[in-house]
Scaffold this active site. Structure first.
Site, PDB file in Angstrom:
ATOM      1  N   ASP A  51       0.990  -1.162   0.001  1.00 46.23           N
ATOM      2  CA  ASP A  51       0.087  -0.015   0.183  1.00 46.23           C
ATOM      3  C   ASP A  51       0.978   1.301   0.043  1.00 46.23           C
ATOM      4  O   ASP A  51       1.697   1.531   0.898  1.00 46.23           O
ATOM      5  CB  ASP A  51      -0.958  -0.193   1.160  1.00 46.23           C
ATOM      6  N   TYR A  56       3.299  10.011  -0.943  1.00 45.52           N
ATOM      7  CA  TYR A  56       4.425   9.652  -0.412  1.00 45.52           C
ATOM      8  C   TYR A  56       5.685   9.905  -0.820  1.00 45.52           C
ATOM      9  O   TYR A  56       6.599   9.631  -0.112  1.00 45.52           O
ATOM     10  CB  TYR A  56       4.067   8.020   0.195  1.00 45.52           C
ATOM     11  N   LYS A  81      -2.643   5.978  -4.350  1.00 45.96           N
ATOM     12  CA  LYS A  81      -3.824   6.599  -3.953  1.00 45.96           C
ATOM     13  C   LYS A  81      -3.853   7.933  -4.641  1.00 45.96           C
ATOM     14  O   LYS A  81      -2.706   8.422  -5.011  1.00 45.96           O
ATOM     15  CB  LYS A  81      -4.142   7.171  -2.613  1.00 45.96           C
ATOM     16  N   HIS A 114      -7.600   9.657  -1.904  1.00 43.97           N
ATOM     17  CA  HIS A 114      -6.932   9.681  -0.646  1.00 43.97           C
ATOM     18  C   HIS A 114      -7.398  10.201   0.366  1.00 43.97           C
ATOM     19  O   HIS A 114      -7.779   9.886   1.745  1.00 43.97           O
ATOM     20  CB  HIS A 114      -5.605  10.626  -0.902  1.00 43.97           C
TER      21      HIS A 114
END
Length: 306
Positions: A51, A56, A81, A114
């Site tokens: 994930d 990120y 996401k 998200h």
């Protein structure tokens, strides 16, 4: 709510009959990124669900780790996401393609919105979410993605999506651990065949010190982390614990050879709700005043093998 998870194949079946591994490896920009830990998780610990998110900043690194692991792409359930700054019919599609390119894959197993928030200057928030969700439905129809869903959506946000959508979200990923257990939201999702999935199952480490968690762990001869992850599994909630340390990644995977007792589940199910790892109040500001994706990523901790 605490239906004991006993599936020997270690997965849950979503409303569109896709199998989702019930245990995954979480990644984020908090705390750095460890190439070694991701390769170890795939190659030595049996993880088959990763994930991540564009936000990120580590999608490219994950692609390299998957390749280094030697595990075939088709054997890995890959989730990322869409950040709200990319919401909108055309921009969501572009964001999806960008994530696929960074992850070096022609398709995604799961793509999530998200957050339910949108940029403040977007005008009609509901219309933007409607257009964005429609973009995911088209990607699903084109077989570019196998599962579409949302993250951090509450009941009212899901109501707005469900009222306008052709396809109900397959999954809703939210913070979940005994110190933050949204029972009403979980029941809402269950009633609508939306799989509830949890992130931060260890409450970013704070859950490891909980007296009830520690007590159960001692009685069972397990670690607090294993108890917390097992609690999620026995609630039929897939979870994606994160660690950059290979030994912790291994520890977190060793949760399928024991069962929490009924009294343990009852105790953990009814703990006081005292921990929130993600502050919803700060999300809008992060969307409206964007920082680079992966802005918290400590690149000094990113070591990728040649």
């Amino acid at each position: 709510m605490a239906d004991v998870y006993t599936n020997p194949e270690k997965h849950v079946v979503l409303s569109n009959n896709v199998k989702l591994p019930i245990l995954g490896l979480g990644t984020s920009h908090d705390g750095g990124y460890s190439h070694e830990a991701v390769v170890w998780a795939l190659r030595e610990c049996g993880y088959r669900h990763i994930d991540t998110a564009k936000r990120y900043g580590c999608e490219t690194y994950i692609a390299q780790a998957v390749k280094a692991s030697g595990i075939p792409r088709e054997d890995i359930f890959l989730t990322t996401k869409c950040w709200p700054a990319d919401y909108g019919a055309d921009t969501t599609r572009k964001a999806f393609i960008g994530s696929c390119q960074r992850l070096d894959t022609e398709y995604l197993d799961m793509y999530l919105l998200h957050w339910p928030e949108v940029p403040s200057g977007s005008g009609d928030k509901r219309q933007m979410l409607r257009d964005t969700w429609r973009a995911l439905e088209v990607l699903l129809d084109e077989e570019r993605v196998r599962v579409i869903g949302v993250s951090n959506f509450l009941e009212q946000h899901l109501d707005d999506i469900i009222e306008d959508c052709s396809i109900t979200p397959h999954l809703n990923q939210c913070e979940f651990h005994p110190f933050n257990n949204p029972k009403h939201l979980r029941q809402y999702c269950k009633d609508r065949s939306i799989q509830f999935e949890g992130y931060s199952p260890l409450a970013k480490g704070r859950g490891l010190r909980g007296p009830q968690v520690v007590s159960v762990a001692r009685q069972l001869g397990r670690t607090p982390a294993q108890v917390l992850i097992r609690w999620s599994l026995q609630n039929n909630v897939p979870c994606v614990p994160k660690s950059t340390k290979p030994e912790r990644v291994k520890e977190n995977s060793q949760v399928f050879d024991f069962v929490l007792r009924k009294e343990d589940m009852t105790s953990l199910d009814n703990m006081k709700q005292t921990v929130t790892c993600v502050n919803r109040a700060t999300i809008q500001d992060k969307i409206d005043n964007p920082l680079p994706d992966g802005y918290k990523l400590n690149l000094s901790k990113v070591t990728v093998e040649p």
